[in-house]
Design an enzyme around this catalytic site. Structure first.
Site, PDB file in Angstrom:
ATOM      1  CG  HIS A 268      -2.330  -1.259   0.432  1.00  0.00           C
ATOM      2  ND1 HIS A 268      -3.419  -0.843  -0.135  1.00  0.00           N
ATOM      3  CD2 HIS A 268      -2.081  -2.209   1.076  1.00  0.00           C
ATOM      4  CE1 HIS A 268      -4.044  -2.011   0.112  1.00  0.00           C
ATOM      5  NE2 HIS A 268      -3.151  -3.230   1.049  1.00  0.00           N
ATOM      6  CG  ASP A 330      -2.785  -4.037   4.533  1.00  0.00           C
ATOM      7  OD1 ASP A 330      -1.913  -3.791   5.416  1.00  0.00           O
ATOM      8  OD2 ASP A 330      -3.370  -4.035   4.232  1.00  0.00           O
ATOM      9  CD  GLU A 331      -5.443  -6.197   1.390  1.00  0.00           C
ATOM     10  OE1 GLU A 331      -6.428  -6.593   0.891  1.00  0.00           O
ATOM     11  OE2 GLU A 331      -5.194  -4.800   1.400  1.00  0.00           O
ATOM     12  CB  ALA A 332       3.172  -6.764   1.184  1.00  0.00           C
ATOM     13  N   PRO A 333       1.925  -7.311  -1.969  1.00  0.00           N
ATOM     14  CG  PRO A 333       0.636  -7.165  -4.019  1.00  0.00           C
ATOM     15  CD  PRO A 333       1.109  -6.811  -3.221  1.00  0.00           C
TER      16      PRO A 333
END
Length: 754
Positions: A268, A330-333
């Site tokens: 993000h 969170d949500e770290a490709p």
């Protein structure tokens, strides 16, 4: 412990003597959150111009708040005397606990700390007329009923979150938000300050964060569906100056609210990378994100990135005195890390196994830096990937598994699962509800049913659960009034979950107190959602059951689609389902309609109420009303998969058996599947059916749909008792699509047998 019991007993004897005998139970105070112990007694304290305050400096914040609340809210001006006394009582075990004792002659507030006294003041506040809240109480006196309250919170962390990255809100609104938290005895404001769509905090060392990262060129309008996206074409953004943040932090301290800032990393981060491309893995110039979702541009693990983040955090630490700093996680490709020479070199040098362990390295390195500054980190539960940083606190949002894993490792946990804590989810099925995150449905009662202690934890492990919080993500919340609408009244349920002990909770009683609390929200000009007067319904063995949250109201209904009125039939029991029905119902107070009309068409068909078996259970998150809901005559929502009717299965081939109970002639089988590729939801390609378990089935292709639903109708002329359906998963998600390489979800609606 004996000293404490004796002290409480003395308090009760003293005030029972002053206030005489108890008053009827139905006159108990309408306080939210419900205190641990209340004892209402005869008599009242008259608050007027002869009333005065006495306190020492230990209670300056709470006493000042009470004085200003009374004097700004009414024509009453307080004197200096002992009619309202703040007393330090070190025998009160909990630092946030208090005793509030109202007798005809005086009010005593006892607490060990100013914070405990402040919460006593908030309870006293709710005993005063609601129009004190906006200064419209014109009388020079008011009566407060005699009461004894002995109170303390169940959990130490009681928080609310607000995302200002997707949409930006004024300093005045942030203060109003903090005021609401304080009134409800919440002690933590989680301020989500950085996102892909906007960086909202001034960092003097990096001016491009204000010049570039704080603004996006345009904003997505409406649905996130990539095939239907539209944009407003307007530049949007803003940021809080450091002076504004200092002002907000100081303001929160006068309300005993701790602000925990969140600076997202490593994911993000696209807005920051748009300002400083060298912070990413590719070095390419990217834009501040204009859509929602998860993006591949995350912080690179090179030393220059850590230098940037440490410099940013140094300025953050100067602004926020909180023990905790939230670092996201969170949500770290890992897409760019997998190809990045710097990241691969880091993996090699540090002896890491893969990119997940690189995430652990990243989080641990930041944690060590913050620990060296005397602070602790909180991260979303993805920080468990590759191993948990040594001193980290986990904020569990993807269900409870992360919390369970962390608590078993003796790490502190804050509960915030999507199932009960995401206030960006819809709270009602009513038409006219604002656009919201389509991933869930969270009515008031479900929030109230939240238990922050997972049942999988032992008594010792549960001690690591610090509490919980409600989250407000603002992709679909563009203005302050809509924030309030999504938060209230669900925040009232959340604070009672976190403050009130389980044995003191009762939803019907809570709902009645919420109805009373509406007057206070009106006075505070808070735009709350009022769903208390809604009807709910479900299929039960006896037919269709209607219910209302409030016990003291009447439901009137029709079964032919006629709008209910004051002469419509009064609901008294389940409505038989023996034909097609179009039920309409509403809550009435005598003959006055109070809420919106509830509408429920029921399609009577041959499988309704029969027996059904399925080879797998649906996901707990998308279980609808269970497998029986597939043949209950009710069709699911056209816009949401998280309702009572859609059933969601994660990558499973389905086998369904319907037992009609006797041989019947059937002419068709109908159903439909949800289609939302951006959510990893794909309709199956075929459906197979047969009437003999060991026979050969027939296969029918499911037509492709350009809509969110794929419908199938199989015309037949067959006589059978059993219907066997096989519905294969559609197969791996193709390259280039969200979730590529994974098996998609299958969502199925009502199976109609005619």
């Amino acid at each position: 412990m004996q000293i404490k019991k004796t002290a409480v007993l003395i308090v009760f004897i003293t005030f029972l003597y002053n206030c005489e005998s108890p008053i009827p139970e139905n006159q108990k105070p309408q306080i939210i959150p419900m205190p641990m112990l209340t004892e209402s007694t005869q008599g009242e304290f008259v608050l007027d111009n002869s009333t005065g305050l006495s306190f020492d400096d230990n209670f300056k914040i709470s006493a000042t708040f009470l004085k200003e609340f009374i004097e700004n809210g009414s024509a009453i001006q307080l004197q200096q005397n002992n009619k309202i006394r703040f007393i330090q009582d070190n025998a009160i075990a909990n630092d946030e606990g208090y005793q509030l004792n109202v007798s005809p002659k005086q009010i005593e507030i006892r607490a060990k700390t100013d914070q405990g006294a402040f919460y006593a003041v908030q309870s006293l506040r709710q005993l005063l007329p609601a129009n004190f809240e906006n200064g419209s109480f014109t009388s020079k006196s008011t009566a407060i009923p005699c009461i004894i309250i002995n109170d303390a919170p169940q959990f130490q962390h009681r928080g609310m979150h607000l995302d200002v990255g997707r949409h930006f809100f004024s300093v005045d609104f942030i203060k109003k938000y903090i005021d609401a938290l304080a009134m409800l005895k919440m002690n933590t404001f989680h301020w989500h300050l950085t996102e892909d769509q906007g960086w909202r905090i001034e960092i003097k060392k990096y001016p491009k964060l204000q010049e570039i990262a704080a603004f996006r060129d345009q904003t997505l309008i409406g649905s996130y569906d990539p095939d239907q996206q539209a944009f407003d074409g307007k530049r949007y953004g803003g940021f809080y100056t450091q002076e504004e943040i200092k002002d907000v932090v100081a303001y929160a301290q006068t309300r005993h609210v701790t602000i925990i800032p969140e600076i997202e990393m490593p994911g993000h981060a696209q807005a920051a990378i748009a300002a400083y491309p060298e912070l990413g893995c590719t070095g390419e110039q990217v834009k501040v994100a204009e859509t929602w979702g998860v993006f591949d541009h995350i912080f690179c693990s090179k030393d220059e990135t850590f230098e940037f983040l440490e410099n940013v955090l140094d300025e953050v630490l100067e602004l926020f005195p909180s023990k905790y700093i939230h670092i996201g996680g969170d949500e770290a490709p890992k897409t760019h890390w997998e190809k990045c020479p710097n990241c691969q070199q880091r993996i090699k040098e540090e002896g890491l196994k893969d990119e997940h362990e690189l995430q652990n390295y990243f989080i641990t390195r930041i944690e060590k830096y913050l620990n060296s500054k005397g602070r602790q980190i909180i991260g979303w539960d993805e920080i468990l990937e590759g191993g948990l940083a040594p001193n980290a606190t986990v904020m569990s949002w993807r269900g409870t598994d992360g919390a369970i894993e962390a608590a078993k490792q003796h790490h502190n946990v804050i509960m915030s699962p999507t199932s009960h804590c995401y206030f960006d989810y819809k709270q009602s099925d009513n038409e006219g509800e604002p656009l919201a995150n389509s991933g869930g449905f969270l009515p008031l009662e479900k929030v109230y049913d939240f238990n922050p202690i997972p049942e999988e934890l032992s008594g010792e492990e549960s001690k690591y659960v610090l509490g919980g919080q409600g989250n407000v993500w603002t992709e679909y919340i563009p203005n302050e009034k809509q924030v309030e609408y999504m938060v209230f009244p669900r925040i009232l349920a959340m604070t009672e979950v976190l403050w009130t002990s389980t044995e003191n909770k009762d939803y019907a009683d809570f709902a009645a107190r919420v109805e009373n609390f509406h007057q206070r929200l009106d006075a505070l000009d808070i735009n709350y959602a009022n769903h208390l007067y809604e009807v709910e319904g479900e299929v039960v063995p006896a037919g269709y059951q209607l219910k209302s949250i409030l016990d003291n109201k009447t439901i009137r209904y029709s079964i032919d689609g006629t709008e209910p009125n004051g002469t419509s039939e009064v609901y008294s029991g389940a409505i038989p389902i023996d034909k097609d029905l179009n039920i309409k119902a509403a809550v009435f107070d005598n003959d006055k309609k109070l809420g919106a009309t509830f509408t429920q068409p029921i399609n009577y068909h041959k499988a309704l109420g029969k027996k059904i078996r399925i080879n797998a259970q649906p996901s707990k998150t998308y279980a609808g009303s269970g497998i029986d809901g597939l043949i209950n005559g009710i069709t699911g929502s056209d816009t949401r998969v998280n309702d009572k009717e859609w059933l969601g299965f994660d990558g499973i081939d389905l086998e369904i058996t319907i037992d009609l109970g006797e041989e019947m002639t059937i002419s068709s089988i109908e159903t439909r599947f949800y289609e939302a590729p951006w959510m990893w939801i794909y309709a199956p390609k075929v459906i197979e059916y047969k009437f003999d378990e060991h026979g050969t089935g027939s296969k029918v292709e499911i037509p492709e749909s350009q809509d969110t639903h794929a419908n199938i109708k199989i015309d037949l002329n067959a006589t059978t008792r059993y219907i066997y359906l096989r519905i294969p998963n559609s197969g791996l998600i193709p390259e280039g699509k969200s979730g590529a390489g994974h098996k998609p979800w299958t969502f199925i609606d009502e199976i109609i047998i005619n």
